[in-house]
Design a protein around this motif. Sequence first.
Motif, PDB file in Angstrom:
ATOM      1  N   THR A   1       0.680  -1.136   0.280  1.00  0.00           N
ATOM      2  CA  THR A   1      -0.197   0.203   0.081  1.00  0.00           C
ATOM      3  C   THR A   1       0.714   0.748   0.013  1.00  0.00           C
ATOM      4  O   THR A   1       0.333   2.556   0.680  1.00  0.00           O
ATOM      5  CB  THR A   1      -0.674   0.170   1.342  1.00  0.00           C
ATOM      6  OG1 THR A   1       0.502  -0.172   2.377  1.00  0.00           O
ATOM      7  CG2 THR A   1      -2.083  -1.199   1.171  1.00  0.00           C
ATOM      8  N   PHE A   2       2.041   1.313   0.528  1.00  0.00           N
ATOM      9  CA  PHE A   2       3.052   2.128  -0.139  1.00  0.00           C
ATOM     10  C   PHE A   2       4.115   2.177  -0.762  1.00  0.00           C
ATOM     11  O   PHE A   2       4.892   1.066  -1.233  1.00  0.00           O
ATOM     12  CB  PHE A   2       3.260   2.643   1.085  1.00  0.00           C
ATOM     13  CG  PHE A   2       3.828   1.987   2.038  1.00  0.00           C
ATOM     14  CD1 PHE A   2       5.224   1.704   2.115  1.00  0.00           C
ATOM     15  CD2 PHE A   2       4.143   0.859   2.812  1.00  0.00           C
ATOM     16  CE1 PHE A   2       6.234   1.728   3.461  1.00  0.00           C
ATOM     17  CE2 PHE A   2       4.516   0.431   3.535  1.00  0.00           C
ATOM     18  CZ  PHE A   2       5.139  -0.146   3.820  1.00  0.00           C
ATOM     19  N   THR A   3       4.926   3.082  -0.791  1.00  0.00           N
ATOM     20  CA  THR A   3       6.070   3.071  -1.561  1.00  0.00           C
ATOM     21  C   THR A   3       6.883   4.220  -0.441  1.00  0.00           C
ATOM     22  O   THR A   3       6.552   4.354   0.826  1.00  0.00           O
ATOM     23  CB  THR A   3       6.520   4.573  -2.651  1.00  0.00           C
ATOM     24  OG1 THR A   3       6.276   5.611  -2.356  1.00  0.00           O
ATOM     25  CG2 THR A   3       5.324   3.521  -4.045  1.00  0.00           C
ATOM     26  N   ASN A   4       8.580   3.677  -0.987  1.00  0.00           N
ATOM     27  CA  ASN A   4       9.485   4.048   0.616  1.00  0.00           C
ATOM     28  C   ASN A   4       8.751   5.527   0.326  1.00  0.00           C
ATOM     29  O   ASN A   4       9.185   6.081   1.495  1.00  0.00           O
ATOM     30  CB  ASN A   4      11.075   3.784   0.053  1.00  0.00           C
ATOM     31  CG  ASN A   4      11.211   2.610  -0.081  1.00  0.00           C
ATOM     32  OD1 ASN A   4      11.358   1.946   1.201  1.00  0.00           O
ATOM     33  ND2 ASN A   4      12.084   2.299  -0.533  1.00  0.00           N
ATOM     34  N   GLU A   5       9.118   6.317  -0.313  1.00  0.00           N
ATOM     35  CA  GLU A   5       8.815   7.815  -0.926  1.00  0.00           C
ATOM     36  C   GLU A   5       7.744   8.460   0.427  1.00  0.00           C
ATOM     37  O   GLU A   5       7.483   9.222   0.786  1.00  0.00           O
ATOM     38  CB  GLU A   5       9.224   8.676  -1.976  1.00  0.00           C
ATOM     39  CG  GLU A   5       9.805   8.190  -2.718  1.00  0.00           C
ATOM     40  CD  GLU A   5      10.328   6.752  -3.216  1.00  0.00           C
ATOM     41  OE1 GLU A   5       9.022   6.217  -2.946  1.00  0.00           O
ATOM     42  OE2 GLU A   5      11.670   6.135  -3.243  1.00  0.00           O
ATOM     43  N   GLN A   6       6.843   7.590   0.057  1.00  0.00           N
ATOM     44  CA  GLN A   6       5.711   8.043   0.973  1.00  0.00           C
ATOM     45  C   GLN A   6       5.432   7.980   2.807  1.00  0.00           C
ATOM     46  O   GLN A   6       4.862   8.593   3.156  1.00  0.00           O
ATOM     47  CB  GLN A   6       4.429   7.007   0.417  1.00  0.00           C
ATOM     48  CG  GLN A   6       3.769   7.428  -0.765  1.00  0.00           C
ATOM     49  CD  GLN A   6       2.462   6.810  -1.437  1.00  0.00           C
ATOM     50  OE1 GLN A   6       2.790   5.049  -0.907  1.00  0.00           O
ATOM     51  NE2 GLN A   6       1.960   6.470  -2.442  1.00  0.00           N
TER      52      GLN A   6
ATOM     53  N   ASP B   1      15.619   1.530   3.445  1.00  0.00           N
ATOM     54  CA  ASP B   1      14.894   1.413   3.070  1.00  0.00           C
ATOM     55  C   ASP B   1      13.562  -0.023   3.511  1.00  0.00           C
ATOM     56  O   ASP B   1      14.109  -1.272   4.426  1.00  0.00           O
ATOM     57  CB  ASP B   1      15.074  -0.188   2.082  1.00  0.00           C
ATOM     58  CG  ASP B   1      14.605  -0.374   0.977  1.00  0.00           C
ATOM     59  OD1 ASP B   1      13.663  -0.821   0.549  1.00  0.00           O
ATOM     60  OD2 ASP B   1      15.535  -1.090  -0.186  1.00  0.00           O
TER      61      ASP B   1
ATOM     62  N   PRO C   1       8.933  -2.041   0.307  1.00  0.00           N
ATOM     63  CA  PRO C   1       7.626  -2.200   0.225  1.00  0.00           C
ATOM     64  C   PRO C   1       7.451  -3.293  -1.074  1.00  0.00           C
ATOM     65  O   PRO C   1       8.692  -2.896  -1.922  1.00  0.00           O
ATOM     66  CB  PRO C   1       6.975  -1.082  -0.192  1.00  0.00           C
ATOM     67  CG  PRO C   1       7.932  -0.185  -0.223  1.00  0.00           C
ATOM     68  CD  PRO C   1       9.337  -0.662   0.354  1.00  0.00           C
ATOM     69  N   PHE C   2       6.485  -3.500  -1.372  1.00  0.00           N
ATOM     70  CA  PHE C   2       6.536  -4.652  -2.819  1.00  0.00           C
ATOM     71  C   PHE C   2       5.496  -4.093  -3.425  1.00  0.00           C
ATOM     72  O   PHE C   2       4.350  -3.924  -2.961  1.00  0.00           O
ATOM     73  CB  PHE C   2       7.099  -5.699  -2.218  1.00  0.00           C
ATOM     74  CG  PHE C   2       5.738  -6.488  -0.946  1.00  0.00           C
ATOM     75  CD1 PHE C   2       4.784  -6.998  -1.904  1.00  0.00           C
ATOM     76  CD2 PHE C   2       6.548  -7.076  -0.419  1.00  0.00           C
ATOM     77  CE1 PHE C   2       4.098  -7.400  -1.104  1.00  0.00           C
ATOM     78  CE2 PHE C   2       5.802  -7.139   0.225  1.00  0.00           C
ATOM     79  CZ  PHE C   2       4.899  -7.599   0.253  1.00  0.00           C
ATOM     80  N   PRO C   3       4.511  -4.392  -5.494  1.00  0.00           N
ATOM     81  CA  PRO C   3       4.227  -3.731  -5.412  1.00  0.00           C
ATOM     82  C   PRO C   3       3.123  -5.191  -5.399  1.00  0.00           C
ATOM     83  O   PRO C   3       2.096  -4.947  -6.242  1.00  0.00           O
ATOM     84  CB  PRO C   3       4.481  -3.060  -6.792  1.00  0.00           C
ATOM     85  CG  PRO C   3       5.745  -4.157  -6.785  1.00  0.00           C
ATOM     86  CD  PRO C   3       6.388  -4.124  -5.919  1.00  0.00           C
TER      87      PRO C   3
ATOM     88  N   SER D   1       7.266 -10.300  -5.473  1.00  0.00           N
ATOM     89  CA  SER D   1       8.554 -10.528  -4.541  1.00  0.00           C
ATOM     90  C   SER D   1       8.445 -11.350  -3.582  1.00  0.00           C
ATOM     91  O   SER D   1       9.092 -11.591  -3.315  1.00  0.00           O
ATOM     92  CB  SER D   1       7.055  -9.419  -3.357  1.00  0.00           C
ATOM     93  OG  SER D   1       5.910 -10.151  -2.257  1.00  0.00           O
TER      94      SER D   1
END
Length: 169
Positions: free
Chosen positions: A95-100, A123, A126-128, A133
């Motif tokens: 549900t998120f990225t590193n940046e978020q 890091d 997260p995974f999409p 993954s």
Amino acid sequence: MSSHHEFIPSNEVYASSFEKGGLTLPPKKQLIVVTCMDARIEPLSQIGIELGEAHIIRNAGGSAQEALRSIVISQRLLGTNQVAVFRHTDCGMLTFTNEQIRDKIVSAASGDAAVAQAVNAIDFLPFPTLEESVKADVQFLKENPLVLEGTTLTGWIYNVHTGKVKQIV
């Protein structure tokens, strides 16, 4: 009331019928299960493992990269030779990225430079997608020189709605 106040009374009930004090330190099945910390995951009963049969390594998302230190110790000191990587449906890591997450933490810290520096060094892994993954983590372990040669590596997805598992790798 905080949950920790329930620890002693709950443990008294548990200890009153405890009969597992003779289990050996090395896991009986020589198995490591890497899985998520999600509260809906209970790896022992979900895949038919008993206390003392496997090392269970839990972290956010069930990351093999984050679990590597424990995998190496388990293999080199306690004789495990199998690793099963488990992901699950509806995982928060999707549900998120590193940046978020970094932006969220930095904005909550009101310009604290130490927080910004610390969070930018992490890091969060997260995974999409679930299947990719799982495959990536199994590949990471296959290629890592610290994982013993000949280790059986498998990858799985647990469905939190049905209770069923599916082998991916």
